[in-house]
Design an enzyme around this catalytic site. Sequence first.
Site, short mmCIF file in Angstrom:
data_model
loop_
_atom_site.label_atom_id
_atom_site.label_comp_id
_atom_site.label_asym_id
_atom_site.label_seq_id
_atom_site.Cartn_x
_atom_site.Cartn_y
_atom_site.Cartn_z
N CYS A 334 11.82 44.01 100.42
CA CYS A 334 10.99 44.72 101.54
C CYS A 334 9.60 44.60 101.17
O CYS A 334 8.77 43.95 101.44
CB CYS A 334 11.61 46.25 101.79
SG CYS A 334 11.44 46.96 103.31
N HIS A 422 17.45 45.81 101.72
CA HIS A 422 17.77 46.53 100.65
C HIS A 422 19.17 46.58 100.46
O HIS A 422 19.91 46.23 101.43
CB HIS A 422 17.49 48.09 100.96
CG HIS A 422 15.85 48.37 100.82
ND1 HIS A 422 14.95 48.11 99.98
CD2 HIS A 422 15.17 48.63 102.10
CE1 HIS A 422 13.86 48.51 100.35
NE2 HIS A 422 13.99 48.68 101.42
#
Length: 484
Positions: A334, A422
């Site tokens: 991310c 994630h």
Amino acid sequence: MTGILVAGTSSDAGKSLVVTALCRVARRRGVDVVPFKAQNMSNNSMVCADGSEIGRAQYLQATAAGVTPTSAMNPVLLKPGTDRRSFVVLRGKPGGVLEAGEYTTGRRYLAEAAWAAYDELAASHDMVICEGAGSPAEINLRRGDYTNMGLARAKNLPVVLVGDIDRGGVLASLFGTWALLDDDDRALLAGYIVNKFRGDDAILAPGLEEITDRTGMPSFGVLPWVPGVWLDGEDALEVGRWRHEGDAVDPSSLRVAVVRFPRISNATDVDAMAGETGVDVQVTTNPDTCQAADVLVLPGSRSTVSDLEWLRRSGIADVVARRAEQGRTVVGICGGYQMLCRTILDPDGQETTPGSVVEGLGLLPVEVDFAATKTLALSHGTWRGIEVGGYEIHHGVCRSLEDAEAFLDGVHVGPVWGTMWHGAFEHDEFRRTWLADAARHAGSSWRPHSDELGYQARREAMIETLADALEAHVDVDRILHLVR
């Protein structure tokens, strides 16, 4: 029926895990129980099945309770972006920003949303086990409080106080908390738990009796330190609880270094790696540690641009570039992935001034565009034929500028990998295959143990261990019978 509130004498006193254990014990007794935290301040979050965002701790507590996580369980999530500004997630969706000066004066609308969520849960379940935030004795924050004693007063909740003996001064903390509360709040204190005790608790007995004599609060028990349990935390204090810098390391271990950004988020992404036998995971700000590791992880960040600036000031950006030149593995997740890209565009001023163009580390042929709309989604895909799932929480939209090998939703160029997902490393086959490849690439002899517990099974075992400890050392029945 209604609920109880588990409050703590401080942050990291153990409220989250006590609530997790209570939820599992209540479930064992056949109670339809749900967790609730009116306001959570954390950059460790999770996406629910309905696309809403809540704190990882409440997601874990819902798992312990055996219920589907929803935004009602954590209606207000504050995600610190700077020391003076937090991004508000209200009922699982973006809800603006909260400046430090507004913390005690601008929260009425948040309180209304939180209490409405509590009422929703109380109307549809037998029991609501609430978790407070920080300490209930922060009298400077009493005005507008809706997550500690303010919640307890509004919903007439008995309060169980948790004190952490591991950091020292637990008796003073328990008494000091009681002393700072006014009479109305003291009347709601039903008793206390001493948490994280090591040794023979008989030596505590005189002190606990004195606390009870002075305050009228009974002791519900002394919960021992439970080794080998490191479940989803919400505080920055809890990042890397499974590893402390300076601990002895088996030289045959696969060494994984995780950069501790100032605004690190979703650090739980590396928990699954740390659970693998023979994998040594260390969260660090030391460039030498980053250089020496077999694998370097750039995790998520709530403030990608400012953490990228910090990465350069710290000297770790130079380490990342050097590792790439040397063919040594780096993976960004991310925000960490976005830092590895060529440029970051911020047309609407999500993190910088509107129209800014920020130079990334340039190791992946990708351009990042900070969109005004936040992406919250569960994602699924494959890598080398392995089914992988994850979740997305970001404003950045990544576009490949040239051909590169795909890696989940992201790209892979030589030793540098990037993904916006994630949770991908929570998938056992994917994690073990990727780590085994990284080990071979590093010349490490480490290989995964095929008979080892998987990540989800390990988490479930930890929840059971916590619940067993609570039942063995705390008067759980007395606590659950407080619910009226």
